[in-house]
Design a protein around this motif. Structure first.
Motif, short mmCIF file in Angstrom:
data_model
loop_
_atom_site.label_atom_id
_atom_site.label_comp_id
_atom_site.label_asym_id
_atom_site.label_seq_id
_atom_site.Cartn_x
_atom_site.Cartn_y
_atom_site.Cartn_z
N LYS A 129 66.24 -32.47 -39.72
CA LYS A 129 66.27 -33.55 -38.76
C LYS A 129 67.41 -33.33 -37.78
N PRO A 130 67.12 -33.45 -36.46
CA PRO A 130 68.19 -33.24 -35.47
C PRO A 130 69.13 -34.44 -35.41
N GLN A 131 70.34 -34.19 -35.01
CA GLN A 131 71.32 -35.25 -34.89
C GLN A 131 71.02 -36.13 -33.67
N ASN A 132 71.28 -37.41 -33.81
CA ASN A 132 71.14 -38.37 -32.71
C ASN A 132 69.74 -38.36 -32.09
N TYR A 133 68.74 -38.11 -32.93
CA TYR A 133 67.38 -38.04 -32.40
C TYR A 133 66.96 -39.39 -31.80
N GLU A 134 67.44 -40.48 -32.37
CA GLU A 134 67.05 -41.81 -31.90
C GLU A 134 67.52 -42.06 -30.47
N LYS A 135 68.52 -41.30 -30.00
CA LYS A 135 69.07 -41.50 -28.68
C LYS A 135 68.42 -40.59 -27.62
N LEU A 136 67.46 -39.76 -28.04
CA LEU A 136 66.83 -38.84 -27.10
C LEU A 136 65.91 -39.60 -26.15
N PRO A 137 65.73 -39.08 -24.93
CA PRO A 137 64.87 -39.77 -23.96
C PRO A 137 63.41 -39.78 -24.41
N PRO A 138 62.61 -40.69 -23.87
CA PRO A 138 61.21 -40.81 -24.30
C PRO A 138 60.34 -39.61 -23.98
N ASN A 139 60.76 -38.80 -23.01
CA ASN A 139 59.96 -37.61 -22.67
C ASN A 139 60.32 -36.39 -23.53
N SER A 140 61.10 -36.63 -24.58
CA SER A 140 61.37 -35.56 -25.55
C SER A 140 60.26 -35.55 -26.59
N PRO A 141 59.67 -34.40 -26.89
CA PRO A 141 58.53 -34.39 -27.81
C PRO A 141 58.92 -34.82 -29.22
N PRO A 142 57.99 -35.43 -29.97
CA PRO A 142 58.27 -35.80 -31.36
C PRO A 142 58.43 -34.55 -32.22
N TYR A 143 59.07 -34.72 -33.37
CA TYR A 143 59.34 -33.55 -34.20
C TYR A 143 58.72 -33.71 -35.59
N LYS A 144 58.54 -32.56 -36.24
CA LYS A 144 58.17 -32.47 -37.65
C LYS A 144 59.14 -31.51 -38.32
N ILE A 145 59.35 -31.71 -39.61
CA ILE A 145 60.18 -30.79 -40.39
C ILE A 145 59.27 -29.76 -41.06
N SER A 146 59.56 -28.49 -40.83
CA SER A 146 58.75 -27.42 -41.43
C SER A 146 58.87 -27.43 -42.95
N GLY A 147 57.83 -26.93 -43.61
CA GLY A 147 57.85 -26.82 -45.06
C GLY A 147 58.79 -25.71 -45.54
N ASP A 148 59.08 -25.73 -46.81
CA ASP A 148 59.98 -24.73 -47.42
C ASP A 148 59.32 -23.36 -47.42
#
Length: 505
Positions: A129-148
């Motif tokens: 999970k990236p830091q401060n993701y909640e503060k990113l602008p709305p035009n930033s793409p959503p993220y997923k965490i890759s599997g192990d």
């Protein structure tokens, strides 16, 4: 028994003649009609059979069983609609962007240039999970965490294990099961996509077939080390849904079999080799495996829609006196007015002044105070170095060196602004930027060209359907309105006329 009867019995041929000969002699009309009826019957049967064959053989054979070696059943996509003739649009594309939590806060700026919230579909795949993701602008793409991926083998001594995680993005994207997906498009977090042109390119291909579409590296040394048969991941590549169904079945095995391969795109291409699908090369996907100034590469863009740009942190800004992000915003401002025409190359002559003019729409204009052949004008200037060794060669396209003689160099004008004029016409302006280190040619015949302050270039909006036709570079002409006395030159870009060519007198 008479001798004649014995002969007839012993000779079947004579016996046959004896039986039919009286018919020929005594009933010739009956035999004629019998033969005629027979011929007509044969003709009717043959014609009807041919009709049935043509009807049934013309029906499309969709979703035939897969011919894989292990006879696995072909997986029918869960999103195949009955509207197979519907053109592909942005909603049919699912993006899988490879990134890292450590670099995301910087590189997301590239994604935010082209990502459209609630329109673009897909995710950036991160290792955590990236830091401060909640503060990113709305035009930033959503993220997923890759599997192990710790259980997978990776033995490339000069690479990074993140290649394994990146390679599995296409599989993890597929397994999300999003509806109505026709294409999976892979890229990096520093890849800039030009979405309308991407859709234009994908519409050239039948998404119901197995396609693997992308481009090579510009530097030959990279292609030799990695592969000429590979779509390079940074420049982005597209995989059709039917091919993805085959790929995800074998991908994890490929990752282990090709554990010595450096990059994720190499591992994916290893799977493509096993499935038997070659890369379909499109010239608008740009890996940008170069160093230094990308000017020559962009100004000499091939005759193809601009689809992607990569490695923009490793080259100089594409416009002078700007950051790279500012430069890209400037390029995109022109692109948005006429996506198909972005970076498209046109050149023509001003025969009143014996000038040559080369326009790379939305980016730059080059003025030569002499008549230069089309072959030279279409060849990119060597303003950059190779990716790995920083040499002047070799590249996968021809280049021309820039000499030290200022009188042999073009006068460079840069895109300044664009505006929509009447109907579907645009007007772009190109101005000259003066660098303190630059020295102008001091020849007297060069002076009129140096007096030009800017060019205005008019053009009609380029219809994307042009890319489904045989490719031809568009023509241009100089409009002698005011003769450039005020330091302005007017140029019009248009389709070439019949028998028109850029041929010096």
């Amino acid at each position: 028994m008479s001798s004649s009867s014995r002969e007839t019995m012993l000779d079947p041929l004579k016996s046959w003649k004896f039986m039919i000969w009286p018919t020929i002699i005594f009933k010739p009309i009956d035999l004629f009609f019998f033969l005629l009826k027979s011929i007509l019957a044969i003709f009717i049967v043959a014609s009807f059979s041919l009709f049935l064959y043509s009807v049934f053989s013309s029906q499309p054979q969709q979703w035939l069983p897969s011919s894989t070696c292990n006879n696995q059943k072909f997986i029918t996509p869960n999103n195949i609609s009955t509207q197979t003739q519907e053109k592909t649009d942005l909603s049919h594309i699912q993006f899988g962007i490879g990134g890292s939590a450590k670099t995301w806060n910087n590189r997301r700026r590239y994604c935010e240039l082209w990502w459209r919230p609630n329109v673009t579909r897909g995710f950036v795949w991160l290792d955590e999970k990236p830091q401060n993701y909640e503060k990113l602008p709305p035009n930033s793409p959503p993220y997923k965490i890759s599997g192990d991926t710790s259980s997978f083998k990776y033995t490339s001594w000069y690479g990074s294990r993140s290649a394994v995680r990146m390679a599995r993005i296409v599989k993890e994207s597929f397994e999300l099961g999003l509806e109505n997906v026709r294409w999976f498009v892979m890229g990096d977090d520093d890849t800039v996509f030009f979405l309308e042109n991407l859709v234009t390119v994908l519409n050239k291909y039948d998404h119901n077939q197995m396609y693997y579409i992308g481009g090579n590296s510009e530097s030959v040394e990279q292609d030799v080390i990695h592969s000429y048969n590979m779509a390079y991941g940074g420049g982005g590549f597209a995989i059709s849904y039917p091919l993805a169904t085959e790929l995800v079945r074998v991908l994890d095995g490929c990752i282990n079999r090709y554990h010595s391969f450096y990059g994720s795109d190499q591992k994916v291409q290893g799977c493509m080799s096993e499935i038997g699908i070659p890369v379909t090369k499109e010239l608008g996907f740009h890996q940008v495996d170069i160093r230094g100034n990308p000017y020559g590469l962009l100004a000499g863009h091939p005759l193809a829609p601009l689809v992607s740009l990569h490695h923009l942190d490793y080259v100089e800004s594409i416009f002078p006196r700007m950051t790279q992000i500012e430069s890209l915003k400037k390029l995109i401002s022109a692109y948005e007015k006429d996506p198909s025409r972005a970076l498209q190359h046109s050149f023509c002559y001003d025969l009143k002044r014996n000038w040559s003019i080369s326009v790379s729409w939305g980016y730059t204009l080059q003025l030569y105070p002499s008549l230069v052949t089309a072959k030279i004008l279409e060849t990119p200037l060597l303003t950059f170095k190779s990716w790995r060794s920083w040499h002047n060669e070799p590249f996968t396209f021809n280049t021309r060196p820039i000499g030290d003689d200022t009188c042999q160099k073009p006068i460079v004008f840069w895109f300044d602004r664009v505006e929509r004029v009447k109907d579907d016409w645009t007007l772009t302006s190109y101005t000259r930027h003066f660098e303190e280190s630059e020295k102008d040619c001091d020849r007297q015949d060069y002076a009129p060209a140096l007096a030009v302050r800017f060019f205005n270039v008019s053009s009609s909006k380029l219809n994307p359907s042009i890319w489904n036709m045989a490719p031809r570079r568009q023509c241009c002409e100089v409009i002698h309105d005011g003769n450039g006395a005020d330091g302005q030159i007017q140029v019009k870009i248009r389709g070439c006329k019949r028998f028109e060519s850029v041929t010096p007198p």
